[in-house]
Design a protein around this motif. Structure first.
Motif, PDB file in Angstrom:
ATOM      1  N   SER A   1       0.821  -1.214   0.000  1.00 21.29           N
ATOM      2  CA  SER A   1       0.000   0.000   0.000  1.00 21.29           C
ATOM      3  C   SER A   1       0.851   1.258   0.000  1.00 21.29           C
ATOM      4  O   SER A   1       0.323   2.363   0.180  1.00 21.29           O
ATOM      5  CB  SER A   1      -0.925  -0.002   1.222  1.00 21.29           C
ATOM      6  N   GLY A   2       2.132   1.152  -0.238  1.00 22.15           N
ATOM      7  CA  GLY A   2       3.001   2.316  -0.380  1.00 22.15           C
ATOM      8  C   GLY A   2       3.411   2.918   0.947  1.00 22.15           C
ATOM      9  O   GLY A   2       2.975   2.496   2.020  1.00 22.15           O
ATOM     10  N   PHE A   3       4.315   3.921   0.828  1.00 17.64           N
ATOM     11  CA  PHE A   3       4.731   4.675   2.016  1.00 17.64           C
ATOM     12  C   PHE A   3       3.792   5.863   2.177  1.00 17.64           C
ATOM     13  O   PHE A   3       3.485   6.558   1.194  1.00 17.64           O
ATOM     14  CB  PHE A   3       6.160   5.187   1.860  1.00 17.64           C
ATOM     15  N   ASN A   4       3.405   6.148   3.400  1.00 13.22           N
ATOM     16  CA  ASN A   4       2.611   7.341   3.669  1.00 13.22           C
ATOM     17  C   ASN A   4       3.542   8.474   4.087  1.00 13.22           C
ATOM     18  O   ASN A   4       4.388   8.286   4.966  1.00 13.22           O
ATOM     19  CB  ASN A   4       1.596   7.092   4.788  1.00 13.22           C
ATOM     20  N   ILE A   5       3.384   9.636   3.445  1.00 11.16           N
ATOM     21  CA  ILE A   5       4.123  10.832   3.844  1.00 11.16           C
ATOM     22  C   ILE A   5       3.065  11.819   4.355  1.00 11.16           C
ATOM     23  O   ILE A   5       2.157  12.209   3.622  1.00 11.16           O
ATOM     24  CB  ILE A   5       4.931  11.446   2.687  1.00 11.16           C
ATOM     25  N   ILE A   6       3.177  12.171   5.620  1.00 12.95           N
ATOM     26  CA  ILE A   6       2.139  12.966   6.263  1.00 12.95           C
ATOM     27  C   ILE A   6       2.752  14.255   6.799  1.00 12.95           C
ATOM     28  O   ILE A   6       3.792  14.227   7.465  1.00 12.95           O
ATOM     29  CB  ILE A   6       1.475  12.195   7.422  1.00 12.95           C
ATOM     30  N   CYS A   7       2.091  15.332   6.457  1.00  8.67           N
ATOM     31  CA  CYS A   7       2.542  16.642   6.924  1.00  8.67           C
ATOM     32  C   CYS A   7       1.541  17.149   7.969  1.00  8.67           C
ATOM     33  O   CYS A   7       0.325  17.098   7.755  1.00  8.67           O
ATOM     34  CB  CYS A   7       2.620  17.607   5.737  1.00  8.67           C
ATOM     35  N   TYR A   8       2.068  17.573   9.118  1.00  6.16           N
ATOM     36  CA  TYR A   8       1.215  18.110  10.181  1.00  6.16           C
ATOM     37  C   TYR A   8       1.467  19.602  10.326  1.00  6.16           C
ATOM     38  O   TYR A   8       2.615  20.067  10.185  1.00  6.16           O
ATOM     39  CB  TYR A   8       1.535  17.438  11.516  1.00  6.16           C
ATOM     40  N   ASN A   9       0.409  20.318  10.624  1.00  4.65           N
ATOM     41  CA  ASN A   9       0.614  21.694  11.074  1.00  4.65           C
ATOM     42  C   ASN A   9       0.603  21.705  12.599  1.00  4.65           C
ATOM     43  O   ASN A   9       0.443  20.664  13.241  1.00  4.65           O
ATOM     44  CB  ASN A   9      -0.428  22.644  10.467  1.00  4.65           C
ATOM     45  N   SER A  10       0.745  22.878  13.149  1.00  3.03           N
ATOM     46  CA  SER A  10       0.880  22.961  14.604  1.00  3.03           C
ATOM     47  C   SER A  10      -0.414  22.551  15.302  1.00  3.03           C
ATOM     48  O   SER A  10      -0.403  22.244  16.498  1.00  3.03           O
ATOM     49  CB  SER A  10       1.258  24.378  15.015  1.00  3.03           C
ATOM     50  N   GLN A  11      -1.501  22.554  14.582  1.00  6.58           N
ATOM     51  CA  GLN A  11      -2.763  22.142  15.192  1.00  6.58           C
ATOM     52  C   GLN A  11      -3.062  20.667  14.952  1.00  6.58           C
ATOM     53  O   GLN A  11      -4.186  20.205  15.146  1.00  6.58           O
ATOM     54  CB  GLN A  11      -3.901  23.006  14.622  1.00  6.58           C
ATOM     55  N   LYS A  12      -2.045  19.969  14.489  1.00  3.19           N
ATOM     56  CA  LYS A  12      -2.120  18.539  14.238  1.00  3.19           C
ATOM     57  C   LYS A  12      -3.136  18.181  13.155  1.00  3.19           C
ATOM     58  O   LYS A  12      -3.613  17.045  13.101  1.00  3.19           O
ATOM     59  CB  LYS A  12      -2.449  17.761  15.532  1.00  3.19           C
ATOM     60  N   GLU A  13      -3.424  19.150  12.337  1.00  3.85           N
ATOM     61  CA  GLU A  13      -4.155  18.832  11.124  1.00  3.85           C
ATOM     62  C   GLU A  13      -3.142  18.259  10.134  1.00  3.85           C
ATOM     63  O   GLU A  13      -1.947  18.580  10.192  1.00  3.85           O
ATOM     64  CB  GLU A  13      -4.830  20.079  10.565  1.00  3.85           C
ATOM     65  N   LEU A  14      -3.619  17.451   9.245  1.00  2.63           N
ATOM     66  CA  LEU A  14      -2.655  16.750   8.388  1.00  2.63           C
ATOM     67  C   LEU A  14      -3.057  16.783   6.920  1.00  2.63           C
ATOM     68  O   LEU A  14      -4.229  16.930   6.564  1.00  2.63           O
ATOM     69  CB  LEU A  14      -2.486  15.299   8.845  1.00  2.63           C
ATOM     70  N   ALA A  15      -2.006  16.638   6.110  1.00  3.76           N
ATOM     71  CA  ALA A  15      -2.180  16.379   4.686  1.00  3.76           C
ATOM     72  C   ALA A  15      -1.211  15.262   4.355  1.00  3.76           C
ATOM     73  O   ALA A  15      -0.107  15.206   4.892  1.00  3.76           O
ATOM     74  CB  ALA A  15      -1.862  17.621   3.871  1.00  3.76           C
ATOM     75  N   GLY A  16      -1.628  14.341   3.512  1.00  3.84           N
ATOM     76  CA  GLY A  16      -0.751  13.207   3.254  1.00  3.84           C
ATOM     77  C   GLY A  16      -0.722  12.803   1.801  1.00  3.84           C
ATOM     78  O   GLY A  16      -1.591  13.187   0.999  1.00  3.84           O
ATOM     79  N   THR A  17       0.276  12.057   1.475  1.00  4.21           N
ATOM     80  CA  THR A  17       0.390  11.491   0.142  1.00  4.21           C
ATOM     81  C   THR A  17       1.001  10.098   0.261  1.00  4.21           C
ATOM     82  O   THR A  17       1.518   9.732   1.318  1.00  4.21           O
ATOM     83  CB  THR A  17       1.245  12.394  -0.768  1.00  4.21           C
ATOM     84  N   VAL A  18       0.938   9.368  -0.816  1.00  5.80           N
ATOM     85  CA  VAL A  18       1.455   8.002  -0.814  1.00  5.80           C
ATOM     86  C   VAL A  18       2.530   7.895  -1.888  1.00  5.80           C
ATOM     87  O   VAL A  18       2.353   8.376  -3.014  1.00  5.80           O
ATOM     88  CB  VAL A  18       0.332   6.983  -1.077  1.00  5.80           C
ATOM     89  N   LEU A  19       3.623   7.277  -1.516  1.00  5.60           N
ATOM     90  CA  LEU A  19       4.727   7.061  -2.451  1.00  5.60           C
ATOM     91  C   LEU A  19       4.958   5.560  -2.575  1.00  5.60           C
ATOM     92  O   LEU A  19       5.066   4.851  -1.573  1.00  5.60           O
ATOM     93  CB  LEU A  19       6.000   7.745  -1.939  1.00  5.60           C
ATOM     94  N   PHE A  20       5.057   5.114  -3.820  1.00  5.75           N
ATOM     95  CA  PHE A  20       5.360   3.698  -4.068  1.00  5.75           C
ATOM     96  C   PHE A  20       6.794   3.589  -4.561  1.00  5.75           C
ATOM     97  O   PHE A  20       7.178   4.293  -5.508  1.00  5.75           O
ATOM     98  CB  PHE A  20       4.395   3.117  -5.104  1.00  5.75           C
TER      99      PHE A  20
END
Lengths: 850, 203
Positions: free
Chosen positions: A153-172
């Motif tokens: 299912s690939g690697f997950n790359i997750i970006c957090y802001n200071s409020q612990k909201e996230l945006a993510g992407t997947v890398l194979f």
């Protein structure tokens, strides 16, 4: 990688050197490239592609360009700006690249664009925080180098802001396709099945490798593709997001035939064979030359048979056994241009029919009173050919016959021929045994029972020696033997309805090695060789032997009587069954305080055989016991020694009165003069010192007894009798066994070693290093009992110090405890020797010192 | 009336048994859901910080103390039906986008949860029939977001959210079902009175 293309519009004839400046917006990172770009011949335009490490969405880029021609450089062009996604109008929380697939080992830069007004926190790569650099006000980048393969299912790359909201992407992260082992074959002689492997596959789902065979897509689930017709040349193309790979295969159809697994339909089963039939899925096989294997399994044992034929659809399996469960499976291949075996069929089980049992192996044991038993060996499963239901035993007498039925677990039928023997004029009766199974009767086996025993007991019974798990027996060929020989063995001391075993030997053979799981240590066995003919079996030869000799299981009962200055020692014999080895003689010891003195080797003993009582007449010794419990020996008369006479020391076993012992029919050790002579020669002439062999060979019971000094010597010869000639001069080296003796014990040094396990003996005696037949270091010193010597009372212990007490009676006997050399080597010399006999004895002792 | 009373008593016994069985299944499902969530978090390296949107994927009427047993059951059954549809879709999307590799504990647990949820639905359906006396209609799934995101990471969060939704409604099922047995008899009596009242009013 993100690529940016520029098309510097310039004069075609200008210098081909261009300077390009790319500014990563707000980050202050400049990239300068000096490139030589040739103009496109058609359009006249120059084109250069620049590849960015960061995704182009991460931030805005500005580009400007100028040319250089020698020392002349043009002005910079206007700046072109490629806007990133971090512009204020795009307020969303973003991360790039999205759902990217890269090869293993590559580097990837990610960027995170935080929402407008939010604060960047961290970027996680597969759960781990990675370092970031700021590209712009909202954009942050991280680079991962030398990436390993990702999970499905690939690697997950997750970006957090200071409020612990996230945006993510997947890398194979994976590999380009690399299929191997591509090969095509046919099962039905028409269509094609191509298969391959791809062991390096790390990309799945939509990114998984797609395969096509001759431009037709194949299933992604299985590494296999099917074409309806054979095309001769096959090309496999494997494609995934990281690349593609091609493999080819070429062959004629006839060279790639791999039949499908047959479907076994039925079988025709007999007792010894079976025909197994199957069907083919494809009718095209009917005209195809096939080679087939049948794997037959019976009780876990597998055998493979090979058959061939056009359109083969049955095989005949021979050499089967009746009433056995079999399982068979079939596989086939092309007989011509063999390619591969097809798959095995499903196993097919069948059971062969029953058949007549093998004729039983029959023998007969007769007692002396015309009773006995007809015995047979139980049939094994392979001999039974069906469930054995019983045995029929028929006695054929001249006037008729009598049949009895016995259950399957019976192996003997008692016979009583007393009346027949009295009334019949015939000389033999025939016993016939037939085995029955559920459906059949075996061939009868007959054995002739002699009504009048004509067997003559052999005069000399040679020894059979147990070697390598058996008793090898040899004999002279017998001209009258037409049906071979029977070697029978049983416990030699059994007389009535004895458990007996036998083996049949073909007529041409003159030797056999008798092996049996029933052989026991310490049991004497009779081995009887019979010749078989149309008449009753005739005893040709007999042997006796022990699988392993043991010390006698009982001691003798010793008694004395004083006759003037003489002492008469008498003792009973050891029961035959307690011998547990070939009895060679008796040692007589005299207890003198702490010492035991061996008398039998140097005194002339007379063996009086009468009514089963063996007597030793001590002609020259008077034993006087002092009142103070100290005993000395007074030798009052020197024996008149005549070495030319036959020795009087005779081994009792050979002298047993057969008639009076009721063992006249039992073979015993003979007392032939010749043998007697050899016994005298081989006797160990080491006087007085009870040697380790002697001690170790003492019977267990005599160890326990403190009342006898008659000890089994443990010396064995392999000859038929064991009489030693006393040789005062001799050492044992000078006496070799007679060459005529059937079995030589070997090893030299005189005498024979009993078949005993030294370890067991040493265990019994508590000796650390048993060397049963190794002469002890010569010493004239006496011997003292080991610590296991038990004092009668503490008082005795005090009076005697460490020495064992002497017993009160002159004729009492102290013990057969093992003796160890005394510390005082001169004990013997200190004793007074008032007679010439004693002097002779002393000189004899001296002569044996090293 | 006599016939109805007999049926009612039989239905009550049946309801009690079915409710107890459904509760047991819901408890087992809840346990299996927790394992599935843990396996998914491990597989995707999701830390505790990975959260999903607060809003529910399942659309049902809001809970209310005014709801009678039948409505509570209907609400639960409807939510569980939507959960199953979402779960089936999530599994299909996962397989389509990311499947094909080795099947492990996660895939096994995922299938187990789906089957257990179906079993729970059968039991809640029987309960509904026992309480309502009519065949259970399939709740309307229209409007349920079954397509899922196209971006893979969003898809993963969506799957995660569906698993959590199943977990949430399983917990709700336990609470709802545990409160049923004592209420069923009362509700039936109330329902009967209402029916009488309605009939007499119509007269």
């Amino acid at each position: 990688m993100p690529r940016l293309s520029f098309s510097p519009n310039s004069k075609p004839d200008c210098s081909p050197v261009w300077l390009i400046c790319i500014l990563l917006c707000l980050s202050g990172v400049h990239t300068h490239e000096t490139v030589s770009v040739m103009a496109n011949q058609v359009s006249g335009l120059h084109q250069f592609t620049w590849t960015s490490a960061e995704p182009l969405e991460c931030t805005s880029l500005s580009v400007k360009i100028r040319s250089r021609d020698g020392q002349t450089t043009s002005e910079w062009s206007n700046t072109e700006i490629l806007q990133g996604n971090d512009i204020p109008s795009n307020e969303k929380f973003q991360i790039y690249p999205i759902d990217k697939t890269v090869p293993v080992g590559s580097n990837t830069t990610f960027c995170c664009i935080v929402e407008e007004g939010k604060v960047f926190d961290t970027i996680l790569y597969n759960g781990a925080v990675i370092n970031t650099t700021r590209l712009s006000r909202r954009s942050y980048a991280s680079t991962v180098v030398n990436q390993g393969p990702s999970q499905s299912s690939g690697f997950n790359i997750i970006c957090y802001n200071s409020q612990k909201e996230l945006a993510g992407t997947v890398l194979f992260v994976g590999y380009p396709p690399l299929p191997t082992d591509f090969v095509c074959e046919t099962h039905d002689l028409t269509s094609v099945v191509c298969q391959w492997n791809d062991t390096r596959n790390t990309l799945y789902g939509k990114r998984g490798t797609r395969y096509s065979l001759n431009n037709r897509y194949c299933s992604r689930q299985r590494k296999q593709c099917i074409l309806s017709q054979w095309e001769g040349n096959f090309t496999l193309v494997a494609v995934n997001p990281l690349g593609h790979y091609s493999l080819t295969d070429s062959a004629k159809l006839s060279h790639r035939v791999r039949p499908v697994a047959p479907t076994i339909q039925n079988s025709v089963v007999q007792a010894w064979n079976a025909t197994v039939q199957w069907q083919w899925e494809y009718s095209t096989y009917n005209n195809w030359a096939l080679v087939c294997q049948a794997e037959l399994t019976c009780h876990g044992s597998k055998t493979t048979h090979t058959f061939s034929g056009v359109g083969l659809h049955s095989v005949f399996l021979s050499d089967l056994y009746p009433d056995e469960d079999y399982s068979v499976k079939i596989r086939c291949g092309a007989q011509e241009n063999f390619w591969k075996w097809g798959n095995w069929s499903e196993p097919y089980d069948f059971k062969t029919r029953t058949y007549a049992p093998d004729a039983p192996d029959v023998w007969v044991w007769m007692n002396k009173d015309y009773t006995g038993q007809v015995i047979w060996k139980p049939l094994t499963r392979r001999q039974s050919h069906g469930q054995i239901t019983g045995y029929e035993v028929t006695l054929l007498i001249e006037n008729g016959q009598h049949t009895d039925i016995f259950s399957p677990d019976t192996t003997a039928a008692p016979v009583n021929l007393t009346q027949i023997a009295a009334s019949s004029s015939g000389s033999m009766i025939i016993a016939t045994v037939v085995a029955k199974n559920t459906d059949w009767l075996s061939q009868p086996t007959s054995v002739v029972i002699p009504l009048r025993s004509t067997d003559v007991e052999p005069q000399a019974v040679p020894r059979a020696v147990f070697v390598d798990g058996g008793f090898p027996l040899f004999w002279q060929s017998d001209a009258n033997t037409t049906f071979g020989y029977v070697v029978e063995w049983n416990d030699a001391f059994c007389t009535q309805n004895c458990p007996v075993e036998w083996i049949k030997v073909a007529a041409g053979n003159t030797n056999v090695t008798v092996e049996s799981a029933n052989f026991q240590q310490g049991v004497r066995y009779n081995f009887s060789l019979y010749s078989c003919s149309s008449e009753a079996p005739e005893l040709l030869q007999r042997w006796q032997g022990y699988m392993h000799e043991l010390v006698p299981s009982s001691s003798v009962l010793l008694s004395t009587s004083q006759q003037g200055s003489d002492v008469l020692l008498t003792w009973g014999e050891i029961p035959l069954v307690n011998h547990r080895g070939f009895l060679l003689g008796y040692n007589i010891y005299n207890s003198t305080g702490s010492d035991l003195k061996l008398l039998a080797d140097w005194l002339i003993l007379e063996i009086l055989v009468s009514l089963g009582i063996t007597a030793v007449f001590l002609a020259i010794v008077t034993l006087v016991c002092y009142k103070k419990r100290e005993c000395i020996i007074h030798i009052v008369e020197k024996p008149e020694w005549d070495s030319s006479k036959e020795a009087l020391v005779v081994i009792p076993e050979e002298d047993e009165d057969e008639d009076e012992q009721g063992m006249g029919d039992e073979p015993v050790d003979t007392d032939e003069p010749t043998s007697l002579r050899y016994y005298n020669q081989v006797v160990d002439d080491r006087p007085i010192r009870p040697r380790f062999p002697d001690s170790s060979a003492s019977s267990a019971s005599s160890l326990d007894s403190g009342r006898t000094d008659v000890t089994y010597t443990g010396i064995q010869t392999s000859g038929s009798s064991f009489v030693f000639q006393l040789d005062p001069q001799g050492s044992s080296e000078g006496h070799q066994p007679h060459a005529d003796l059937p079995v030589s014990c070997g090893g030299g040094g005189g005498g024979y070693q009993p078949q005993m396990q030294n370890r067991a003996l040493s265990d019994d005696m508590g000796l650390d290093s048993p060397k049963p037949f190794e002469p002890q270091a010569a010493s004239s010193g006496g011997y003292k009992p080991q610590s296991s010597w038990h004092l009668d009372s503490p008082v005795e212990a005090r009076e005697s110090g460490d020495l064992a007490p002497c017993l009160g009676s002159p004729t009492s006997v102290a013990s057969t405890q093992f003796l160890l050399p005394d510390g005082d080597e001169h004990t013997e010399e200190k004793r007074q020797v008032p007679s010439a006999a004693a002097n002779w004895f002393t000189s004899l002792l001296s002569s044996t010192k090293p | 009336m006599a016939d109805r009373r007999t049926r009612g008593m039989t239905g009550s016994d049946l309801s009690r048994t079915t409710a107890a069985r459904a509760t047991a299944i819901a408890e087992q499902l809840h346990y299996e859901c927790s394992i599935l969530l843990e396996l998914y978090r491990t597989k995707e390296s999701f830390t505790a910080e990975v959260t999903v949107a607060d809003g529910r994927l399942v659309s049902v009427p809001p809970p209310s103390s005014q709801l009678d047993t039948r409505d509570k059951l209907w609400r639960l059954h409807s939510a569980l039906l939507q959960c199953r549809s979402l779960l089936e879709r999530a599994i299909a999307k996962e397989e389509e986008e990311l499947g094909g590799g080795m099947k492990g504990d996660y895939e096994t647990q995922r299938r187990m949860v789906k089957e257990r949820l179906s079993l729970l639905l059968i039991n809640t359906g029987e309960l509904l029939k026992a309480v309502d006396g009519t065949a259970v209609l399939t709740p309307d799934l229209e409007g349920l977001e079954l397509d899922g995101p196209t971006i893979l990471f969003e898809l993963k969060l969506w799957v995660y959210r569906i698993f959590k939704e199943v977990d949430y409604w399983t917990k709700t099922a336990i609470t709802t079902l545990q409160s049923l047995p004592m209420v069923i008899a009362k509700e039936r009596a109330v329902t009967t009175r209402r029916a009488r009242s309605t009939r007499s009013t119509r007269r």
